[in-house]
Design a protein around this motif. Structure first.
Motif, mmCIF file in Angstrom:
data_model
loop_
_atom_site.group_PDB
_atom_site.id
_atom_site.type_symbol
_atom_site.label_atom_id
_atom_site.label_comp_id
_atom_site.label_asym_id
_atom_site.label_seq_id
_atom_site.Cartn_x
_atom_site.Cartn_y
_atom_site.Cartn_z
ATOM 1 N N THR A 66 0.145 6.531 -6.534
ATOM 2 C CA THR A 66 -0.683 7.664 -6.113
ATOM 3 C C THR A 66 -1.380 8.295 -7.313
ATOM 4 O O THR A 66 -2.548 8.675 -7.220
ATOM 5 N N GLU A 67 -0.680 8.395 -8.448
ATOM 6 C CA GLU A 67 -1.270 8.993 -9.649
ATOM 7 C C GLU A 67 -2.462 8.183 -10.149
ATOM 8 O O GLU A 67 -3.469 8.749 -10.579
ATOM 9 N N ASP A 68 -2.353 6.846 -10.095
ATOM 10 C CA ASP A 68 -3.467 5.999 -10.524
ATOM 11 C C ASP A 68 -4.667 6.146 -9.586
ATOM 12 O O ASP A 68 -5.821 6.137 -10.035
ATOM 13 N N ASP A 112 -9.801 -0.577 -5.382
ATOM 14 C CA ASP A 112 -8.697 -1.418 -4.938
ATOM 15 C C ASP A 112 -7.390 -0.648 -5.141
ATOM 16 O O ASP A 112 -7.122 -0.146 -6.222
ATOM 17 N N ALA A 113 -6.591 -0.538 -4.098
ATOM 18 C CA ALA A 113 -5.346 0.227 -4.164
ATOM 19 C C ALA A 113 -4.124 -0.644 -3.917
ATOM 20 O O ALA A 113 -3.079 -0.155 -3.520
ATOM 21 N N SER A 118 0.817 -1.212 0.000
ATOM 22 C CA SER A 118 0.000 0.000 0.000
ATOM 23 C C SER A 118 0.851 1.262 0.000
ATOM 24 O O SER A 118 0.476 2.267 0.594
ATOM 25 N N LYS A 119 1.976 1.213 -0.690
ATOM 26 C CA LYS A 119 2.880 2.365 -0.725
ATOM 27 C C LYS A 119 2.214 3.568 -1.393
ATOM 28 O O LYS A 119 2.308 4.699 -0.903
ATOM 29 N N GLY A 120 1.528 3.348 -2.505
ATOM 30 C CA GLY A 120 0.852 4.441 -3.207
ATOM 31 C C GLY A 120 -0.261 5.061 -2.378
ATOM 32 O O GLY A 120 -0.445 6.274 -2.365
#
Length: 167
Positions: free
Chosen positions: A94-96, A88-89, A40-42
């Motif tokens: 982050t951009e997505d 869903d992440a 879950s870095k983004g």
């Protein structure tokens, strides 16, 4: 040096940069992510940098963040009528995440235009200085002292304490 980065993120200029007006039907958002690992870095970066901007532009929306509560990082949008959308992440940048929120939750341009027109057309009695928007002068509002250009003020209003004789 640590406090300077947080001060930058909380400045009004930074908070105003990203403009994502959410739909009126969205009343709460729940963000679940994990602090360990790269899964879950983004989403962690989204919570740090983009979430304050989202909260600033949408104060009517309740936003909750949960750390280490769910095995899969996700964003859930709840609507007034009971519907919910889940983004869903997992291994998402982050951009997505920003692009997905933009396509799913952004108000359409027609609604934004109508809200802007309604805000402009609101008549406020306190607006004066322009005859088209209300009153030209403050003295035209009922209950105010008449304008000295139109009606000569009484002695009571013209006299100042330093003008009194005998002092």
């Amino acid at each position: 040096m640590r406090g300077k980065a947080k001060a930058l993120i909380r400045s009004i200029d930074y908070l105003s940069k990203w403009n994502l007006p959410l739909k009126n039907s969205i009343n709460s958002i729940i963000i679940s992510y994990n602090t360990h690992g790269n899964i879950s870095k983004g989403l962690k970066l989204f919570v740090k940098y983009k979430l304050p901007q989202l909260q600033y532009k949408n104060p009517q929306v309740q936003i909750l963040t949960f750390k280490n509560r769910s095995p899969v990082p996700n964003i859930t949008l709840y609507h007034e009528d009971g519907r919910k959308w889940t983004i869903d992440a997992e291994f998402t940048s982050t951009e997505d995440i920003v692009k997905q929120l933009d396509t799913i939750a952004r108000k359409d341009s027609k609604t934004l235009f109508l809200e802007e027109q309604a805000e402009i057309s609101q008549h406020n009695v306190a607006n004066f200085g322009d005859a088209r928007r209300g009153h030209f002068c403050m003295c035209e509002i009922p209950g105010q002292v008449p304008c000295p250009a139109k009606v000569k003020l009484s002695e009571k209003f013209r006299k100042k304490p330093w003008m009194e004789k005998g002092q």
